[in-house]
Motif scaffolding. Sequence first.
Motif, PDB file in Angstrom:
ATOM      1  N   VAL A  64       0.835  -1.203   0.000  1.00  0.00           N
ATOM      2  CA  VAL A  64       0.000   0.000   0.000  1.00  0.00           C
ATOM      3  C   VAL A  64       0.869   1.251   0.000  1.00  0.00           C
ATOM      4  O   VAL A  64       0.579   2.229  -0.706  1.00  0.00           O
ATOM      5  N   ALA A  65       1.951   1.239   0.783  1.00  0.00           N
ATOM      6  CA  ALA A  65       2.834   2.404   0.828  1.00  0.00           C
ATOM      7  C   ALA A  65       3.446   2.687  -0.541  1.00  0.00           C
ATOM      8  O   ALA A  65       3.585   3.844  -0.944  1.00  0.00           O
ATOM      9  N   VAL A  66       3.806   1.629  -1.276  1.00  0.00           N
ATOM     10  CA  VAL A  66       4.366   1.801  -2.624  1.00  0.00           C
ATOM     11  C   VAL A  66       3.339   2.482  -3.530  1.00  0.00           C
ATOM     12  O   VAL A  66       3.664   3.421  -4.272  1.00  0.00           O
ATOM     13  N   ASP A 115       0.682   4.287  -2.607  1.00  0.00           N
ATOM     14  CA  ASP A 115       0.422   5.646  -2.127  1.00  0.00           C
ATOM     15  C   ASP A 115       1.519   6.605  -2.572  1.00  0.00           C
ATOM     16  O   ASP A 115       1.250   7.744  -2.979  1.00  0.00           O
ATOM     17  N   ASP A 116       2.774   6.173  -2.492  1.00  0.00           N
ATOM     18  CA  ASP A 116       3.889   7.023  -2.928  1.00  0.00           C
ATOM     19  C   ASP A 116       3.785   7.318  -4.419  1.00  0.00           C
ATOM     20  O   ASP A 116       4.054   8.439  -4.865  1.00  0.00           O
ATOM     21  N   ALA A 117       3.396   6.309  -5.203  1.00  0.00           N
ATOM     22  CA  ALA A 117       3.257   6.513  -6.647  1.00  0.00           C
ATOM     23  C   ALA A 117       2.134   7.501  -6.945  1.00  0.00           C
ATOM     24  O   ALA A 117       2.272   8.367  -7.826  1.00  0.00           O
ATOM     25  N   LEU A 118       1.026   7.407  -6.208  1.00  0.00           N
ATOM     26  CA  LEU A 118      -0.086   8.343  -6.411  1.00  0.00           C
ATOM     27  C   LEU A 118       0.298   9.763  -6.007  1.00  0.00           C
ATOM     28  O   LEU A 118      -0.234  10.729  -6.564  1.00  0.00           O
ATOM     29  N   ALA A 119       1.196   9.891  -5.047  1.00  0.00           N
ATOM     30  CA  ALA A 119       1.615  11.220  -4.587  1.00  0.00           C
ATOM     31  C   ALA A 119       2.569  11.907  -5.561  1.00  0.00           C
ATOM     32  O   ALA A 119       2.781  13.120  -5.463  1.00  0.00           O
ATOM     33  N   ASP A 120       3.149  11.155  -6.493  1.00  0.00           N
ATOM     34  CA  ASP A 120       4.073  11.735  -7.466  1.00  0.00           C
ATOM     35  C   ASP A 120       3.281  12.609  -8.436  1.00  0.00           C
ATOM     36  O   ASP A 120       2.310  12.141  -9.033  1.00  0.00           O
ATOM     37  N   PRO A 121       3.670  13.874  -8.630  1.00  0.00           N
ATOM     38  CA  PRO A 121       2.930  14.723  -9.563  1.00  0.00           C
ATOM     39  C   PRO A 121       3.037  14.270 -11.013  1.00  0.00           C
ATOM     40  O   PRO A 121       2.221  14.685 -11.848  1.00  0.00           O
ATOM     41  N   ASP A 122       4.011  13.424 -11.326  1.00  0.00           N
ATOM     42  CA  ASP A 122       4.161  12.878 -12.669  1.00  0.00           C
ATOM     43  C   ASP A 122       3.596  11.454 -12.654  1.00  0.00           C
ATOM     44  O   ASP A 122       4.236  10.531 -12.150  1.00  0.00           O
ATOM     45  N   PRO A 123       2.385  11.221 -13.190  1.00  0.00           N
ATOM     46  CA  PRO A 123       1.770   9.885 -13.056  1.00  0.00           C
ATOM     47  C   PRO A 123       2.540   8.795 -13.778  1.00  0.00           C
ATOM     48  O   PRO A 123       2.536   7.641 -13.331  1.00  0.00           O
ATOM     49  N   TRP A 124       3.218   9.121 -14.867  1.00  0.00           N
ATOM     50  CA  TRP A 124       3.991   8.103 -15.580  1.00  0.00           C
ATOM     51  C   TRP A 124       5.220   7.696 -14.774  1.00  0.00           C
ATOM     52  O   TRP A 124       5.543   6.526 -14.663  1.00  0.00           O
ATOM     53  N   ARG A 125       5.880   8.668 -14.168  1.00  0.00           N
ATOM     54  CA  ARG A 125       7.020   8.347 -13.301  1.00  0.00           C
ATOM     55  C   ARG A 125       6.550   7.527 -12.103  1.00  0.00           C
ATOM     56  O   ARG A 125       7.191   6.549 -11.707  1.00  0.00           O
ATOM     57  N   GLY A 126       5.410   7.919 -11.526  1.00  0.00           N
ATOM     58  CA  GLY A 126       4.871   7.153 -10.405  1.00  0.00           C
ATOM     59  C   GLY A 126       4.538   5.734 -10.812  1.00  0.00           C
ATOM     60  O   GLY A 126       4.824   4.779 -10.073  1.00  0.00           O
TER      61      GLY A 126
END
Length: 218
Positions: free
Chosen positions: A79-81, A83-94
């Motif tokens: 879940v933390a992984v 959540d961190d990806a969703l918090a990235d302003p760049d969705p492709w990088r996330g």
Amino acid sequence: MTETSAAASPLPGLRADARRNRDRIVETARDLFTERGPGVPMAAIARRAGIGTATLYRRFPTKESLLAAAYAEQFAECVAVVDDALADPDPWRGFRTMIGEICALQLADHGFSAAFLAGAGTEEPGRHRERAVRGFGELVARAQAAGRLRADFVPADLALAVAATAGLAALFPDDAAEASRRMTAFLIAGFAAGHGGPPLPPTPLTMRDLFDASRRAR
């Protein structure tokens, strides 16, 4: 961001000896799930833990509840992984980062992906799983809306990356980490929009299909 595992957390209402017994069951179950997958019989877990089957079922009435306890820390980390990806302003990088970290998590403990698909009832790790699935779906939608992730990618395709990682771990245990990083890079390149390849064949699977198949395998 990883939460404390269920095996290590104090449990209100349990005496110290009862907590030790529970911890032994959870540790034994995790070892056997890693060795043999979630289909290992509850009786085999009880034998290795040195307890009776009835005692095991008093502590954990279902296989799902035992899977939940055995992999509580990994569920929280997953879940933390996301959540961190969703918090990235760049969705492709996330998205790219999440794929790499999920594959690494699978490589570190290949029993976890089977536990994740098997489900965990209504206990906390079960809620973690549902949250991770919803979050991944949202991440996919964002990356597609940004025009970076191919439009024919579906969330169930994550299972391809996880299954491929499991295969590498089984076939090349000494080189699995390096091979997994290269394979993941290939997959991400194929997931990218506008890469010039042909359309994907239609997928026969949904995430629910994957969960149901894992339950049948037990």
